[in-house]
Structures are given as structure tokens and as C-alpha cells.
Design a protein around this motif. Structure first.
Motif, PDB file in Angstrom:
ATOM      1  N   ILE A   1       3.371   0.166 -13.472  1.00 39.46           N
ATOM      2  CA  ILE A   1       2.527  -0.403 -12.423  1.00 39.46           C
ATOM      3  C   ILE A   1       2.830   0.323 -11.111  1.00 39.46           C
ATOM      4  CG2 ILE A   1       1.931  -2.500 -11.158  1.00 39.46           C
ATOM      5  CD1 ILE A   1       3.324  -3.929 -13.672  1.00 39.46           C
TER       6      ILE A   1
ATOM      7  N   ILE B   1       6.116  -1.005   8.340  1.00 33.35           N
ATOM      8  CA  ILE B   1       6.593  -0.974   6.950  1.00 33.35           C
ATOM      9  C   ILE B   1       7.907  -0.216   6.940  1.00 33.35           C
ATOM     10  CG2 ILE B   1       6.134  -0.192   4.600  1.00 33.35           C
ATOM     11  CD1 ILE B   1       3.187  -0.159   5.319  1.00 33.35           C
TER      12      ILE B   1
ATOM     13  N   ASN C   1       7.784  -5.659 -10.361  1.00 33.84           N
ATOM     14  CA  ASN C   1       6.813  -5.146  -9.400  1.00 33.84           C
ATOM     15  C   ASN C   1       7.464  -4.952  -8.043  1.00 33.84           C
ATOM     16  OD1 ASN C   1       4.731  -4.995 -11.165  1.00 33.84           O
ATOM     17  ND2 ASN C   1       3.938  -7.047 -10.681  1.00 33.84           N
ATOM     18  N   ILE C   2       6.751  -4.210  -7.199  1.00 32.46           N
ATOM     19  CA  ILE C   2       7.302  -3.928  -5.880  1.00 32.46           C
ATOM     20  C   ILE C   2       6.478  -4.651  -4.831  1.00 32.46           C
ATOM     21  CG2 ILE C   2       7.829  -2.073  -4.244  1.00 32.46           C
ATOM     22  CD1 ILE C   2       7.835  -0.160  -6.612  1.00 32.46           C
TER      23      ILE C   2
ATOM     24  N   ILE D   1       5.971  -4.994  -0.486  1.00 31.95           N
ATOM     25  CA  ILE D   1       6.272  -4.265   0.748  1.00 31.95           C
ATOM     26  C   ILE D   1       6.748  -5.265   1.788  1.00 31.95           C
ATOM     27  CG2 ILE D   1       5.227  -2.891   2.582  1.00 31.95           C
ATOM     28  CD1 ILE D   1       3.182  -2.023   0.334  1.00 31.95           C
TER      29      ILE D   1
ATOM     30  N   ILE E   1      -6.865  -1.771   3.964  1.00 32.96           N
ATOM     31  CA  ILE E   1      -6.918  -2.080   2.537  1.00 32.96           C
ATOM     32  C   ILE E   1      -7.996  -3.138   2.318  1.00 32.96           C
ATOM     33  CG2 ILE E   1      -4.570  -1.440   1.887  1.00 32.96           C
ATOM     34  CD1 ILE E   1      -3.690  -4.241   2.374  1.00 32.96           C
TER      35      ILE E   1
ATOM     36  N   PRO F   1      -0.050   1.228   1.979  1.00 30.32           N
ATOM     37  CA  PRO F   1      -1.055   1.520   3.002  1.00 30.32           C
ATOM     38  C   PRO F   1      -0.596   2.639   3.939  1.00 30.32           C
ATOM     39  CG  PRO F   1       0.090  -0.514   3.511  1.00 30.32           C
ATOM     40  CD  PRO F   1       0.623  -0.041   2.199  1.00 30.32           C
ATOM     41  N   MET F   2      -1.521   3.166   4.683  1.00 30.49           N
ATOM     42  CA  MET F   2      -1.239   4.121   5.748  1.00 30.49           C
ATOM     43  C   MET F   2      -0.692   5.457   5.266  1.00 30.49           C
ATOM     44  SD  MET F   2      -2.275   1.963   7.858  1.00 30.49           S
ATOM     45  CE  MET F   2      -2.286   2.939   9.340  1.00 30.49           C
TER      46      MET F   2
ATOM     47  N   PHE G   1       2.715  -8.514   0.232  1.00 34.30           N
ATOM     48  CA  PHE G   1       3.641  -8.223   1.323  1.00 34.30           C
ATOM     49  C   PHE G   1       4.668  -9.336   1.411  1.00 34.30           C
ATOM     50  CE2 PHE G   1      -0.289  -6.125   2.716  1.00 34.30           C
ATOM     51  CZ  PHE G   1       0.188  -4.856   3.013  1.00 34.30           C
TER      52      PHE G   1
ATOM     53  N   TYR H   1      -4.033  -2.299   7.872  1.00 34.35           N
ATOM     54  CA  TYR H   1      -3.561  -1.339   6.868  1.00 34.35           C
ATOM     55  C   TYR H   1      -4.710  -0.640   6.134  1.00 34.35           C
ATOM     56  CZ  TYR H   1       1.204  -3.028   7.420  1.00 34.35           C
ATOM     57  OH  TYR H   1       2.440  -3.324   7.922  1.00 34.35           O
TER      58      TYR H   1
ATOM     59  N   CYS I   1      10.979  -2.082   1.100  1.00 36.63           N
ATOM     60  CA  CYS I   1      10.248  -2.735   0.040  1.00 36.63           C
ATOM     61  C   CYS I   1      11.263  -3.470  -0.813  1.00 36.63           C
ATOM     62  CB  CYS I   1       9.470  -1.717  -0.789  1.00 36.63           C
ATOM     63  SG  CYS I   1      10.503  -0.426  -1.445  1.00 36.63           S
TER      64      CYS I   1
ATOM     65  N   ILE J   1      13.238   3.341  -6.147  1.00 36.59           N
ATOM     66  CA  ILE J   1      11.833   3.387  -5.768  1.00 36.59           C
ATOM     67  C   ILE J   1      11.391   4.846  -5.654  1.00 36.59           C
ATOM     68  CG2 ILE J   1      10.187   2.627  -4.036  1.00 36.59           C
ATOM     69  CD1 ILE J   1      11.506   0.184  -4.604  1.00 36.59           C
TER      70      ILE J   1
ATOM     71  N   ILE K   1       4.098   3.543  -4.893  1.00 37.54           N
ATOM     72  CA  ILE K   1       5.494   3.628  -5.305  1.00 37.54           C
ATOM     73  C   ILE K   1       5.689   2.905  -6.620  1.00 37.54           C
ATOM     74  CG2 ILE K   1       6.633   3.997  -3.083  1.00 37.54           C
ATOM     75  CD1 ILE K   1       6.677   1.101  -2.555  1.00 37.54           C
TER      76      ILE K   1
ATOM     77  N   ILE L   1      12.075  -5.069  -4.923  1.00 32.90           N
ATOM     78  CA  ILE L   1      11.664  -5.184  -6.311  1.00 32.90           C
ATOM     79  C   ILE L   1      11.661  -6.654  -6.686  1.00 32.90           C
ATOM     80  CG2 ILE L   1      12.252  -4.583  -8.665  1.00 32.90           C
ATOM     81  CD1 ILE L   1      13.473  -2.027  -7.535  1.00 32.90           C
TER      82      ILE L   1
ATOM     83  N   ASN M   1       8.771   1.393  -9.474  1.00 28.48           N
ATOM     84  CA  ASN M   1      10.154   0.964  -9.624  1.00 28.48           C
ATOM     85  C   ASN M   1      10.681   1.574 -10.911  1.00 28.48           C
ATOM     86  OD1 ASN M   1      12.497  -0.441 -10.182  1.00 28.48           O
ATOM     87  ND2 ASN M   1      11.410  -2.308 -10.786  1.00 28.48           N
TER      88      ASN M   1
ATOM     89  N   THR N   1       2.490   0.478  -7.175  1.00 24.95           N
ATOM     90  CA  THR N   1       2.192  -0.357  -6.012  1.00 24.95           C
ATOM     91  C   THR N   1       1.638   0.532  -4.910  1.00 24.95           C
ATOM     92  OG1 THR N   1       4.060  -1.727  -6.588  1.00 24.95           O
ATOM     93  CG2 THR N   1       3.152  -2.008  -4.380  1.00 24.95           C
TER      94      THR N   1
END
Lengths: 161, 708
Positions: A51, B680, B690-691, B693, B626, A56-57, B580, B624, B683, A72, A65, B685, A67, A53
Motif C-alpha cells: 500500500i 509535514i 499503513n502510514i 502523515i 488533495i 501531498p506537496m 493525517f 495540500y 509520519c 519508510i 511512501i 506507521i 512502510n 501512502t
């Protein structure tokens, strides 16, 4: 999750040729319709089904990114780096994890082929000068296919910007 | 075998360093009060005893000898009671102990680096012995004369005793006592010296030969072969000494020789006047109480102390092992979620599925716990580093003769081990600079400036979303931007016209290479290499340093270092597909609003009123770029956040829930994109692999509110 590299050595090529040879084990893979290769010394592992992730920006070719066992990694889509459409995700799509200097990055490729020994001294520069950002050489494989050499250093942002 | 030795060496280093740390802590604490507590005297004695023993075992003789001397010193102090020392002497003792600690530490460092140990420790030994003499003499003046007398004669006497005759040449002596030690006790010269000290404690006048037995390990062989001698000025003293000798361990035999008789006949094997054979075993039975007691104090107490529960609850682990444990646990968590969400499970009949999910939930709970624990393993308190600063301030206070109080705030802040390691050098540089240049030279100067005569240095540590903030504040001179600019101009390191420098930039000049405002180079700072090294060190771990200073009021150095791994309470929020995490510490409240409540300014920027104050609304999805679920403010959730004195409302799609997260920095790869400017800088885990931010509220505020 990690897929062992399928290593097929081409033993004959080593025996026949002379000392000036620059034989390296290289991983060949397909991306954006091109056949590419790079030295296995940069390759850490190949993973799939991960997966990603989104972050943004950042420029669009940075997919985000992942895992990887607690660390990371940034993931790049080299198709988009080459100015093509984003790669389509199939069950052959995988992420090659590279160690470039102190950085680890993952690149998304359409399909990983195999590891072969390539004599880098026969690689030619690409005739269309100064137009390539990612590749720095080309050669014909034993299968009569033409492969491009991926310049891993071009994946590091300081070189790209 | 080699491996065994390696392992022993590791254990030795670890143990000794631990003991020295403990010693340091005690000394600093005790010095603040200006007195040793009885417990601490005992503890120091035990520490030295342990170091002596283990160093001897590892054959680091110079360390063992020094530790031995300090042990003797504290044996004396413990015996006499610490209160017999005058304030002056205590002060001297503190200095001596700090020096000893440094000496032992440098020895341990040498061992660590595989360098040979310094063999020449006589000078240091002598200073310990001098002190011991001094304090023992202040209790009994007559002893001083004796030892001085012995000092004057000893070189000749020692030489003579070994070459010409077995009896030492001591014209004043009435009675000699010839003592043989038990075979194979090891470190004979030190054992002999312990006996000498024991005799001295009973206030008897005497001299001993070889007189350099305490500092010269080569006398050990002579003592093995020929025994050693006491010289007494009267037979009463000799009789008194006999009482003491009887109780000493490790003595094989001793005999008293009348000096006048011995002189008449050149043969030293002259019939002794009196021979007392000491049979250790049967005698020990009679004299059980005294020596046994002493031995118990000497030997078994340190061991008891080591097995005390406090010490045993800590073990040290190789950092790499922890890392691989963390990685493994992460993999287990991911694999677990892969198994429990596998599509194959749908094929199971409902009943089996229920049972499976029950077990799966249990497994999930266990893996979650496992992950929490493994992640907390790497966190250590920052107090260790601060403790070292304590010591530096203490040393510099004395050297520079400044009265400075060190205040420590937040020393139990927990940060990742690697951060603690990388923090030590920069912090040391800054503390030294502040002590040397920051605080006024004299207390008169401070009084004239209307300040408390005692300077103050404040070290503080705290967490802030994904950074650890360490600040060093002094209330000294403060820095004059003009002076800094003068200096920089003189050195030719200004990069733009002088008047274009803001105050902040001027202060930043001190971090350029080759900048030092102090005319004189001192032992601690002033070479102009300090601050730029600090900056470089911090940058290598992704940290920053900033300086604020008011002339005449003092300066503050603030270091911000991202936490490689800091555990933080966060609120997970959703914007489109992206998760987030907002640090709970930054959240004031979350609420829903009606569109009617939104206030617009002339540019169409949105605001909302809360508790009579207006706050700007930042739509995270627009900020951002998005895709979010909702465009309408009434559909989503507003989160009222604040960082310091800045506050705004963030618009998100939905709240997911609260979770403890471990903060990880983004890969260095992203450094060129300045994501920090967009709030930002880390981050995390999540439990399912999953990650998410982590949002830095201040960064968002600066970018979205102040830059638009």
C-alpha cells in the motif's frame, strides 16, 4: 512478501571473453514499454502488493511512501519520470527497492524479468544526446532485444532538480 | 576463549562506566549540599572496591591501584565519620574525587579504545595519599611529624634495605617488625600498604619499608620474597601495633626484632628477640569477631549492593538487536492483518468464521501490545545527558570562579537513544560557551547590572509534536548584534552589506566557522570552532538551532531535533483517502458548524468565531491540493488547533479516532521539497502497517495563514 531474486547466471559469457570485460550482474525489468537494466548492486529487494501512502506537496512522479518493515521509503513511478502516463497496476507490477548511496528508494516497474550477466563495456551511449534524464546507455541483449541502462543516480532529487 | 574474554571486557566496561556514572551523580548531588552523607561515603567505598576488584581481575593495574587508594581513603573516612572533616577538607575531597573520577574514566576510555593504560600513576597516587595523610593528621598532630620524618628518610632507607641488609636502615628505630604475607594473595604491595594503614589508624608512631610500596608495584616481589618492615621508635608502640597486626588478614607470620641487637651483629638472621608465629586458621577461630566483621564490610557488602533490586531491573541491550526486534514486530503486525483480512476466509461457514474472528481479535490485541512494548524499548530519558552538563557546570564554576546555578527542567523527557547520543556534544559546547562568555565575570558586575549575584543557567527539554526541544538559557551579558557584526566585518565573513543584517541574522553569525568574539582563547571555548560544529552536528540529525538574545539580559539557544521515534498521542483525521494525525496536544476542540457561521474577509478567506475571537479556517484538502470528500463546511469537521500563541481551525472530512503513534521522520529523500514548510515533518506507521502523515500545526499556520 519479499520475492527472492530469480538468479540465472550466464556462465559461458564469462569464460569466453577477455580481461577488458566489465561484466556485471544486472536486473532486467520492463517499464513504460521499455526494457531496462541496472546493476544488482543497487537492488535491495523486490516487493509487490504494497500500500502506497500518497504524500501531498510533492511532484507527481513521487507516488508516496511505503512502510518496509518499519522503515519508510519513498516510491517513484519511473514511467511518469519519463513523461509517460502513470503505470497501470497489474499483478505483475512490483516495487524494486534500491539503495543509492545513503538513500533507499522504491521504483514502480511494470514487470521484473530476471538477473543476467551483462558486459557493460559493450553498452553504447544513446545517440539522441542530452534528451534522456533517466537512461545513460543501451545495448543489445542475447535475446536480440535492446535494453536501456537505468541511471540510478538520476533518481536522487538533487540531481533531478 | 577469546570470545569469553571479549564478553568479560564488555561486562567490565559496562559495569565500571555504570559505577562511575553513579559516582558522578552522587558527587554532584553531595557537592550541592557541600557534604557527603554517610550512605554516600559507604556507597563510594563500595564502588571503589568493586572497580578495584574487577580492574585487578582484568589486569588493568593502574586503575585498580587508584581505585584501591580511594577505597583506602574512604575506608578511613567511613571509619572516622565524615563529620571529622572540616569544610575546607570536604571541598578538597570533592575536587580530589572529581579528579579521580576523571582519571578512572580516561583509563576506561583507553581500555575501550584498545590503547595501553598509562603506567605512571604515582603522581596521582601521591595526591590521594597526601590527602589521606592530611586528614588523618588533622586528627592527630603527632602523626604528622612521624610521617614527615619517614618521608625524609625513606629514599635512602628503601634503597639500603633492599641492597645492603635485610633490615631497613633506620637509626631512630628501637624495634623492627618483620612481616610476611600469605603466599599468592596477589598485589602484595597493596596488601602490605593496607596493613600499614590499619596500624596507622591506631595512632601509633612508626615508619615502614619499602616506603614506596603503595605506589611502586615492583616492590610486590620484594615483599613476597623478603616480607616488609615496620620501624617503631619505642617498644610500647611495637606492642600496640602487635594488637593490630594480629587482626589483619593475609599475614603469614610476623616477628619483632630489637634494632640495637640487630645492629651489633651484622647478620640480619640474628635470633629475634621475640617471635610470634601467627597461624591463620586456629587463630582466626579465636579472633573471629573482629576480622570477620571487617572482612564482611570489605568484601561482601559490595556484592550485596550489586544484587539490590534497583540495579537488577536494568539490563543493557545491543541497539541493533532492538532495531531488528522492532522490524520483526512490524512484520508480524502486517502479516497478522494480511491473514485476518484474507479473502479465503469468506469461504468459511459462518460458525467457523465467528470462532476464527474471536481468536483473531485476541491475536490482534497481543500483537498490538507487543508492538507498543517493542517501540518503547528504544526510548531513554534525557537525564543522562543533563547529568553530564551538571558536571561541566560544576567544573567550570570552579575554574572560572563564577557562581552559577544550574536549573534543569524536564529531564525525564524521553527521546530515542540515537538522539540522546547525538545531543551530547552540541549541548556541551553551548553550555561551555554560556558559562564562559555568557555569564558575567564577577558577581560585582552582576550586582551592578541589577541582577542576582548568582548567575543562572537553565537547561530544559520538552516534546513538541515531532520534535524534541532542548534549550539552554543564561541570564548573563546577552549578545550585542552590533558587536557581532563588527567582529564579522573584521574577519571578513559578512556576505552582504552590513545594514541588511537583521538582528536574528546577526546573532546567527556566531555559528559561522571561524567566528569567536572572545579575544582570548580559554580552556573551554573561544577557538571559534564551537558553534559551527554544534550547528553541523545538529544538522546531521536533521535538527536546527536558533538563538535569541537581549543585550544585558542573557541569551537562549534553542535546539530542535526531530524525533526518530517519539511516542505521541495523536488524533487521526481523514481527508479524502489520506489519513493525517494531529498531535492531541495541539487540539483545543473539534466541532461542526453551519454555513451561516462562516465569516468571509475581502479575499474570500473563511473565518469562524470561537469564544469571542475569530480564527481562520484552513481547508486541508485545498492546502495540500488533495481530493477531499466534502466541499461544504457543514459536512465535514472543524478542528480548532493551536501551537504556542497561534491558533486556527482545520477543516477535515472526518475524525477517525485517537491513537498513540510513533513519530518517524520522512526519508531524507524528501528534504529538497521543504515539506516542513507545509506542516509535514513526520509520519507514523499505524497498527495495520499503513502510514499516516503527522501534521505540524505551526507549520500549517505559518504557511496558510501568515503567508497568504
Amino acid at each position: 512478501m519479499a520475492e527472492e531474486l530469480n538468479i540465472q547466471s550466464d556462465a559461458e559469457t564469462i569464460d569466453d571473453k577477455e580481461d577488458s570485460l566489465n561484466i556485471e550482474r544486472c536486473l532486467t525489468f520492463e517499464s513504460g514499454g521499455l526494457l531496462m537494466y541496472m546493476s544488482t548492486k543497487y537492488v535491495n529487494e523486490i516487493i509487490n502488493e504494497q500500500i502506497i501512502t500518497a504524500l501531498p506537496m510533492v511532484p507527481p512522479h513521487i507516488k508516496g511512501i511505503i512502510n518496509l518493515r518499519g522503515s519508510i521509503l519513498p516510491v517513484l513511478d519511473i514511467c511518469m519520470l519519463m513523461g509517460k502516463e502513470s503505470a497501470e497496476y497489474t499483478n505483475k507490477t512490483c516495487i524494486i527497492v534500491l539503495n543509492i548511496g545513503s538513500d533507499s528508494v522504491g521504483i514502480i516497474v511494470d514487470k521484473v524479468r530476471q538477473v543476467i550477466d551483462i558486459d557493460l563495456s559493450v553498452a553504447q551511449s544513446i545517440p539522441l544526446r542530452n534528451q534522456q534524464k533517466l537512461t545513460n546507455g543501451m545495448l543489445t541483449l542475447d535475446t536480440n532485444e535492446v535494453a536501456m541502462s537505468l541511471d540510478v543516480n538520476s533518481l536522487i532529487p538533487t540531481q533531478m532538480m | 576463549m577469546d570470545n569469553g574474554m571479549e564478553g568479560m571486557l564488555d561486562t567490565y566496561l559496562l559495569e565500571t562506566e555504570g559505577l562511575l556514572d553513579r559516582l558522578d551523580e552522587m558527587l554532584i548531588a553531595d557537592e550541592k549540599v557541600g557534604d557527603f552523607s554517610t550512605d554516600d561515603v559507604n556507597e563510594i567505598f563500595r564502588i571503589m572496591h568493586t572497580i578495584k576488584g574487577s580492574s585487578a581481575m582484568m589486569e588493568f593495574n593502574s586503575l585498580s591501584v587508584i581505585a584501591h587508594h580511594i577505597e583506602d581513603l574512604f575506608f578511613y573516612i567511613r571509619d572516622k565519620g565524615i563529620d571529622t572533616l572540616s569544610t575546607e577538607q570536604k571541598k578538597e575531597l570533592f575536587n580530589l574525587m572529581f579528579r579521580s573520577e576523571d582519571y578512572l574514566r580516561s583509563g576506561v576510555d583507553k581500555v575501550k579504545n584498545g590503547e595501553p593504560l598509562e603506567e605512571n600513576h604515582d603522581e596521582f597516587n601521591a595526591s590521594i595519599n597526601d590527602f589521606l595523610k592530611k586528614i588523618s593528621n588533622s586528627g592527630d598532630d603527632s602523626l604528622e611529624e612521624t610521617s614527615e620524618g619517614a618521608d625524609g628518610q625513606s629514599p635512602v632507607a628503601a634503597a639500603d634495605s633492599l641492597t645492603i641488609t635485610n633490615l631497613p636502615d633506620d637509626p631512630k628505630a628501637e624495634v623492627f617488625c618483620h612481616v610476611y604475607l600469605e603466599e599468592g594473595v596477589g598485589m602484595e604491595n597493596l596488601r602490605a600498604f593496607m596493613i600499614v594503614n590499619a596500624v596507622r589508624e591506631s595512632e601509633i608512631e612508626f615508619r615502614y619499608y619499602p616506603s614506596d610500596m603503595d605506589s611502586n608495584p615492583s616492590t610486590a616481589q620484594a615483599i613476597i620474597d623478603e616480607g616488609f618492615y615496620f620501624a617503631f621508635d619505642s617498644s610500647e608502640a611495637a606492642n600496640k601495633a602487635e594488637l593490630v597486626l594480629r587482626e589483619q588478614p593475609h599475614i603469614l607470620s610476623y616477628e619483632f626484632i630489637n634494632a640495637s641487637k640487630a645492629k651489633e651483629t651484622p647478620m640480619p638472621e640474628q635470633q629475634p628477640e621475640e617471635i610470634v608465629e601467627k597461624q591463620p586458621a586456629p587463630q582466626a577461630a579465636q579472633k573471629q569477631e573482629a576480622p570477620a566483621q571487617k572482612q564482611a564490610e570489605n568484601k561482601s557488602q559490595p556484592q550485596q549492593k550489586q544484587s539490590a533490586p534497583v540495579k537488577q531491573s536494568l539490563i543493557s541491550v545491543n541497539l541493533q538487536k532492538l532495531d531488528s526486534l522492532n522490524d520483526l514486530v512490524g512484520e508480524i503486525v502486517i502479516t497478522e492483518s494480511m491473514v485476518t483480512s484474507s479473502p479465503v476466509l469468506k469461504l468459511l461457514p459462518q460458525e467457523s468464521m465467528d470462532t476464527f474472528m474471536k481468536s483473531a481479535r485476541q491475536l490482534r490485541k497481543l500483537t498490538d501490545d507487543l508492538q507498543d512494548i517493542s517501540m518503547s524499548l528504544r526510548m531513554v530519558s534525557i537525564s543522562g545527558v543533563f547529568q553530564k552538563m551538571n558536571r561541566i557546570v560544576r567544573d567550570m564554576k570552579q575554574k572560572l570562579n563564577k557562581d552559577v546555578k544550574l536549573t534543569i527542567i524536564g529531564e525525564d523527557t524521553e527521546v530515542d537513544k540515537t538522539i540522546v547520543d547525538s545531543l551530547q556534544d552540541p549541548l556541551m559546547h553551548i553550555v561551555r560557551n554560556s558559562m564562559d562568555h555568557g555569564i558575567e565575570e564577577t558577581s560585582e558586575e552582576r550586582i551592578a547590572a541589577g541582577k542576582n549575584p548568582q548567575g543562572e543557567l537553565i537547561l530544559s527539554a520538552s516534546h513538541n509534536s515531532s520534535e524534541v526541544i532542548i534549550s539552554v538559557t543564561d541570564d548573563g551579558y546577552g549578545m550585542d548584534p552590533e558587536k557581532l557584526l563588527d567582529k564579522a566585518e573584521e574577519k571578513g565573513i559578512l556576505t552582504k552589506p552590513r545594514h541588511e543584517y537583521s538582528k536574528k541574522e546577526a546573532l546567527g553569525l556566531i555559528m559561522l566557522p571561524g567566528f569567536s568574539t572572545n579575544q582570548q582563547v580559554t580552556e573551554y571555548s573561544g577557538r571559534g570552532v564551537g558553534m559551527d560544529v554544534v550547528k553541523k552536528n545538529l544538522e546531521s540529525v536533521g535538527g536546527t538551532i536558533s538563538i535569541t538574545s537581549e543585550l544585558g539580559e542573557g541569551s537562549t539557544f534553542t535546539m530542535k531535533i526531530p524525533l526518530t521515534m517519539a511516542i505521541m498521542d495523536g488524533m487521526k483525521v481523514m481527508v479524502g483517502d489520506t489519513i493525517f494525525t494531529i498531535p492531541i496536544a495541539n487540539i483545543r476542540s473539534s466541532f461542526k458548524i453551519d454555513n451561516a457561521e462562516v465569516i468571509l474577509d475581502e479575499n474570500g478567506n473563511e473565518m469562524v468565531e470561537r469564544l469571542d475571537t475569530f480564527y481562520p479556517i484552513v481547508r486541508l484538502k485545498d492546502f495540500y491540493h488533495i481530493n477531499g470528500l466534502y466541499d461544504d463546511l457543514k459536512d465535514g469537521v472543524l478542528i480548532w488547533v493551536e501551537a504556542g500563541d497561534r491558533s486556527c481551525c482545520l477543516f477535515v472530512d472526518d475524525l477517525i479516532g485517537e491513537q498513540q503513534v510513533v513519530v518517524k521522520p520522512l526519508p531524507q529523500y524528501f528534504n529538497p521539497y521543504n515539506l516542513k514548510d507545509y506542516g509535514i515533518n513526520g509520519c507514523s506507521i499505524l497498527g495495520d502497517g499503513n502510514i499516516c502523515i503527522i501534521i505540524d500545526v505551526l507549520g500549517i499556520y505559518n504557511q496558510a495563514v501568515e503567508n497568504t
